[in-house]
Design an enzyme around this catalytic site. Structure first.
Site, PDB file in Angstrom:
ATOM      1  N   HIS A  96     -10.255  -5.346  -3.198  1.00 49.89           N
ATOM      2  CA  HIS A  96      -8.936  -5.564  -2.598  1.00 49.89           C
ATOM      3  C   HIS A  96      -9.076  -5.925  -1.133  1.00 49.89           C
ATOM      4  CE1 HIS A  96      -9.950  -1.275  -2.279  1.00 49.89           C
ATOM      5  NE2 HIS A  96      -9.327  -1.292  -1.116  1.00 49.89           N
ATOM      6  N   PHE A  97      -8.142  -6.721  -0.666  1.00 48.20           N
ATOM      7  CA  PHE A  97      -8.026  -7.060   0.750  1.00 48.20           C
ATOM      8  C   PHE A  97      -6.783  -6.370   1.296  1.00 48.20           C
ATOM      9  CE2 PHE A  97     -11.105 -10.430   1.562  1.00 48.20           C
ATOM     10  CZ  PHE A  97     -11.488 -10.778   0.278  1.00 48.20           C
ATOM     11  N   HIS A  98      -6.960  -5.693   2.417  1.00 49.22           N
ATOM     12  CA  HIS A  98      -5.812  -5.137   3.134  1.00 49.22           C
ATOM     13  C   HIS A  98      -5.260  -6.221   4.062  1.00 49.22           C
ATOM     14  CE1 HIS A  98      -6.845  -0.760   2.448  1.00 49.22           C
ATOM     15  NE2 HIS A  98      -8.027  -1.298   2.228  1.00 49.22           N
ATOM     16  N   ASN A 101     -12.890  -3.378   2.551  1.00 51.29           N
ATOM     17  CA  ASN A 101     -13.936  -2.362   2.539  1.00 51.29           C
ATOM     18  C   ASN A 101     -14.810  -2.587   1.308  1.00 51.29           C
ATOM     19  OD1 ASN A 101     -12.834  -1.166   4.840  1.00 51.29           O
ATOM     20  ND2 ASN A 101     -11.409   0.061   3.617  1.00 51.29           N
ATOM     21  N   ASP A 140       0.856  -1.189   0.000  1.00 48.79           N
ATOM     22  CA  ASP A 140       0.000   0.000   0.000  1.00 48.79           C
ATOM     23  C   ASP A 140       0.894   1.243   0.000  1.00 48.79           C
ATOM     24  OD1 ASP A 140      -3.204   0.545   1.116  1.00 48.79           O
ATOM     25  OD2 ASP A 140      -1.754   2.195   1.088  1.00 48.79           O
ATOM     26  N   GLN A 174     -14.531   2.173   1.117  1.00 44.15           N
ATOM     27  CA  GLN A 174     -13.883   1.748  -0.135  1.00 44.15           C
ATOM     28  C   GLN A 174     -13.681   2.963  -1.032  1.00 44.15           C
ATOM     29  OE1 GLN A 174     -15.956  -1.235  -2.489  1.00 44.15           O
ATOM     30  NE2 GLN A 174     -14.186  -1.555  -3.816  1.00 44.15           N
TER      31      GLN A 174
HETATM   32  P1  5GP Z   1      -9.754   1.435   0.345  1.00 45.31           P
HETATM   33  O1  5GP Z   1     -10.051   2.619   1.231  1.00 45.31           O
HETATM   34  O2  5GP Z   1     -10.356   1.594  -1.034  1.00 45.31           O
HETATM   35  O3  5GP Z   1     -10.133   0.129   0.993  1.00 45.31           O
HETATM   36  O4  5GP Z   1      -8.188   1.378   0.237  1.00 45.31           O
HETATM   37  C1  5GP Z   1      -7.483   1.751  -0.889  1.00 45.31           C
HETATM   38  C2  5GP Z   1      -6.010   1.643  -0.528  1.00 45.31           C
HETATM   39  O5  5GP Z   1      -5.272   1.761  -1.727  1.00 45.31           O
HETATM   40  C3  5GP Z   1      -5.536   2.753   0.406  1.00 45.31           C
HETATM   41  O6  5GP Z   1      -4.953   2.160   1.573  1.00 45.31           O
HETATM   42  C4  5GP Z   1      -4.509   3.512  -0.418  1.00 45.31           C
HETATM   43  O7  5GP Z   1      -3.385   3.936   0.338  1.00 45.31           O
HETATM   44  C5  5GP Z   1      -4.106   2.499  -1.481  1.00 45.31           C
HETATM   45  N1  5GP Z   1      -3.748   3.093  -2.761  1.00 45.31           N
HETATM   46  C6  5GP Z   1      -4.465   4.006  -3.458  1.00 45.31           C
HETATM   47  N2  5GP Z   1      -3.846   4.313  -4.619  1.00 45.31           N
HETATM   48  C7  5GP Z   1      -2.711   3.552  -4.656  1.00 45.31           C
HETATM   49  C8  5GP Z   1      -1.645   3.434  -5.598  1.00 45.31           C
HETATM   50  O8  5GP Z   1      -1.615   4.067  -6.649  1.00 45.31           O
HETATM   51  N3  5GP Z   1      -0.639   2.554  -5.279  1.00 45.31           N
HETATM   52  C9  5GP Z   1      -0.659   1.820  -4.116  1.00 45.31           C
HETATM   53  N4  5GP Z   1       0.384   0.990  -3.927  1.00 45.31           N
HETATM   54  N5  5GP Z   1      -1.643   1.920  -3.219  1.00 45.31           N
HETATM   55  C10 5GP Z   1      -2.651   2.773  -3.471  1.00 45.31           C
END
Ligand code: 5GP
Ligand code: ZN
Length: 133
Positions: A99-101, A86, A30, A93
């Site tokens: 995606h899974f964190h 999320n 991330d 989200q």
């Molecule tokens: P969400 O809130 O959609 O569950 O999480 C999206 C995640 O994607 C966030 O933790 C954010 O830091 C990560 N993220 C967003 N854009 C990019 C990117 O261009 N590259 C990487 N490696 N992570 C990203």
């Protein structure tokens, strides 16, 4: 999907720190980690959320989530990790590519989740009735 940042990462059009991949799934760091080693695990095909992806493909993604959890413990020496997914913008989200964190955790890392609230038995029962039908 052409304007999806995670699809671009899959294709290598946007750079990322790739950690693991097979023909269906990619894991990468991330870019704004909640803790050091915070990973994202995604299907290489574009699915917006859990409802869109097939059970079989989802199983492939979750297998990699499990491998990444093991890696975080074995290679980065964390004792624990959270798996967070999320689903929908109201749930946080931001990127509309499933995606899974995988979030490495240790004691006293300062990360907290919202605490639960007291609830009446009848309220639990009412919700149970709605969900099981
Ligand atoms: P969400 O809130 O959609 O569950 O999480 C999206 C995640 O994607 C966030 O933790 C954010 O830091 C990560 N993220 C967003 N854009 C990019 C990117 O261009 N590259 C990487 N490696 N992570 C990203
Ligand atoms: Zn995508």
């Amino acid at each position: 999907m052409s304007d999806c940042i995670f699809c671009k990462i899959v294709k290598g059009e946007v750079s990322s720190y790739r950690i693991y991949e097979n023909d269906k799934v990619l894991a990468f760091l991330d870019k704004n980690p909640t803790s050091p080693g915070h990973l994202l695990v995604i299907p290489k095909d574009h699915y917006e959320n859990l409802e869109e992806i097939s059970e079989n493909f989802l199983a492939e993604v979750v297998k990699v989530v499990k491998i990444m959890g093991q890696k975080v413990k074995e290679k980065l020496n964390y004792p624990a990790y959270n798996v967070i997914q999320n689903n929908g913008k109201e749930a946080g989200q931001i990127i509309d590519h499933l995606h899974f964190h995988v979030l490495p955790r240790k004691s006293d890392d300062g990360l907290t989740f919202p605490s639960g609230q007291e609830v009446k038995e009848e309220d639990l029962q009412e919700i149970q009735n709605k969900l099981i039908r």
